[in-house]
Design a protein around this motif. Structure first.
Motif, PDB file in Angstrom:
ATOM      1  N   GLY A  70       0.816  -1.205   0.000  1.00  0.00           N
ATOM      2  CA  GLY A  70       0.000   0.000   0.000  1.00  0.00           C
ATOM      3  C   GLY A  70       0.846   1.249   0.000  1.00  0.00           C
ATOM      4  N   VAL A  71       0.431   2.234  -0.795  1.00  0.00           N
ATOM      5  CA  VAL A  71       1.110   3.525  -0.843  1.00  0.00           C
ATOM      6  C   VAL A  71       0.047   4.619  -0.782  1.00  0.00           C
ATOM      7  CG1 VAL A  71       2.591   5.076  -2.144  1.00  0.00           C
ATOM      8  CG2 VAL A  71       2.986   2.607  -2.254  1.00  0.00           C
ATOM      9  N   GLY A  83       3.969   0.804   2.779  1.00  0.00           N
ATOM     10  CA  GLY A  83       4.397  -0.402   3.482  1.00  0.00           C
ATOM     11  C   GLY A  83       3.761  -1.631   2.868  1.00  0.00           C
ATOM     12  N   GLY A  84       4.011  -2.749   3.491  1.00  0.00           N
ATOM     13  CA  GLY A  84       3.436  -3.978   2.973  1.00  0.00           C
ATOM     14  C   GLY A  84       3.881  -5.196   3.753  1.00  0.00           C
ATOM     15  N   VAL A 111      -4.049  -2.238   2.954  1.00  0.00           N
ATOM     16  CA  VAL A 111      -2.797  -2.007   3.678  1.00  0.00           C
ATOM     17  C   VAL A 111      -2.583  -0.510   3.884  1.00  0.00           C
ATOM     18  CG1 VAL A 111      -0.288  -2.274   3.605  1.00  0.00           C
ATOM     19  CG2 VAL A 111      -1.757  -4.125   2.807  1.00  0.00           C
ATOM     20  N   THR A 112      -2.933   0.265   2.860  1.00  0.00           N
ATOM     21  CA  THR A 112      -2.791   1.719   2.950  1.00  0.00           C
ATOM     22  C   THR A 112      -3.577   2.278   4.128  1.00  0.00           C
ATOM     23  OG1 THR A 112      -2.574   1.841   0.541  1.00  0.00           O
ATOM     24  CG2 THR A 112      -3.081   3.887   1.707  1.00  0.00           C
ATOM     25  N   SER A 113      -4.809   1.796   4.281  1.00  0.00           N
ATOM     26  CA  SER A 113      -5.664   2.270   5.363  1.00  0.00           C
ATOM     27  C   SER A 113      -5.079   1.928   6.733  1.00  0.00           C
ATOM     28  CB  SER A 113      -7.068   1.673   5.227  1.00  0.00           C
ATOM     29  OG  SER A 113      -7.896   2.085   6.281  1.00  0.00           O
ATOM     30  N   LEU A 114      -4.510   0.744   6.848  1.00  0.00           N
ATOM     31  CA  LEU A 114      -3.918   0.329   8.119  1.00  0.00           C
ATOM     32  C   LEU A 114      -2.791   1.269   8.530  1.00  0.00           C
ATOM     33  CD1 LEU A 114      -3.815  -3.555   7.616  1.00  0.00           C
ATOM     34  CD2 LEU A 114      -5.245  -2.297   9.232  1.00  0.00           C
ATOM     35  N   ILE A 124       0.082  -5.253  12.134  1.00  0.00           N
ATOM     36  CA  ILE A 124      -0.393  -5.986  10.956  1.00  0.00           C
ATOM     37  C   ILE A 124      -0.029  -7.462  11.073  1.00  0.00           C
ATOM     38  CG2 ILE A 124      -0.164  -6.203   8.447  1.00  0.00           C
ATOM     39  CD1 ILE A 124       0.274  -3.193   8.340  1.00  0.00           C
ATOM     40  N   LEU A 125       1.146  -7.741  11.598  1.00  0.00           N
ATOM     41  CA  LEU A 125       1.554  -9.131  11.806  1.00  0.00           C
ATOM     42  C   LEU A 125       0.602  -9.833  12.768  1.00  0.00           C
ATOM     43  CD1 LEU A 125       3.726 -11.320  11.310  1.00  0.00           C
ATOM     44  CD2 LEU A 125       4.938 -10.433  13.293  1.00  0.00           C
TER      45      LEU A 125
END
Length: 205
Positions: A70-71, A83-84, A111-114, A124-125
């Protein structure tokens, strides 16, 4: 084109797939300490980086993987956050492990929202491995780093052979080489090339 400007996709996100396209290849070069690096190459599938990396791992390395990237781009086109994650199935993984991970992956819609909401990689992990015991083995700061060096570039010059090196000395009187990965430039004067040529001659004798 680093400043390509295209409409958002149907989900209101950057349409990376449209910008990258599918007329090309994803090439991954890995230095595993051998004489030559390992090179894996697959045709682009969707142009979305995460999708194509997932396909690469499955086809080139034959490792079932899930890749989420996500960017978040700000109004002035700078990167606000990025990140990702990559999750790969290890040989000892059970069907239950895989099913659990697949169900957890469904919870990660963006992922961007997180990252935008302040979630850390550890957060996230925890989300991805919910229901499994785990422990962190290592944390490493990411950085753009190349292991090129003048010594390695000299080896590249030696590899072209004495005749070709002699030709460069006589015609150009200098040489300029750049790293294919980081674009760092290495300049060699005529004197330095002559010294290198002399070492090659001594070695052959």
């Amino acid at each position: 084109n680093p400043v390509v400007d295209i409409p958002l996709n149907s989900k209101g996100k950057l349409d990376v797939g449209a910008a990258v396209g599918t007329d090309g290849f994803l090439t991954v070069i890995t230095d595993i300490g051998m004489k030559e690096p390992y090179i894996g190459k697959i045709p682009l599938v969707t142009g979305e980086i995460g999708d194509d990396l997932t396909k690469y791992f499955a086809v080139s390395e034959q490792i079932p993987s899930a890749v989420g990237l996500g960017v978040l781009v700000d109004r002035d086109y700078t990167v606000k956050t990025a990140g990702g994650f990559i999750i790969q199935v290890m040989p000892e993984a059970t069907d239950e492990d895989i099913t659990l991970i697949e169900e957890n992956l469904k919870k990660v819609t963006s992922v961007t929202s997180l990252f935008e909401h302040g979630k850390t990689p550890e957060d996230i992990l925890k989300l991805l491995l919910d229901g499994k015991e785990y422990h962190l083995t290592e944390k490493t700061d990411t950085q753009y780093l190349c292991d090129c060096s003048r010594e390695r570039v000299e080896k590249a010059l030696v590899a072209i052979g004495k005749e070709e090196l002699r030709d460069i000395i006589d015609k150009d009187g200098k040489a300029q080489l750049s790293c294919h990965f980081c674009s760092k430039i290495y300049d060699f004067s005529k004197e330095q090339l002559e010294e290198l040529y002399g070492k090659m001659t001594q070695r052959d004798n």
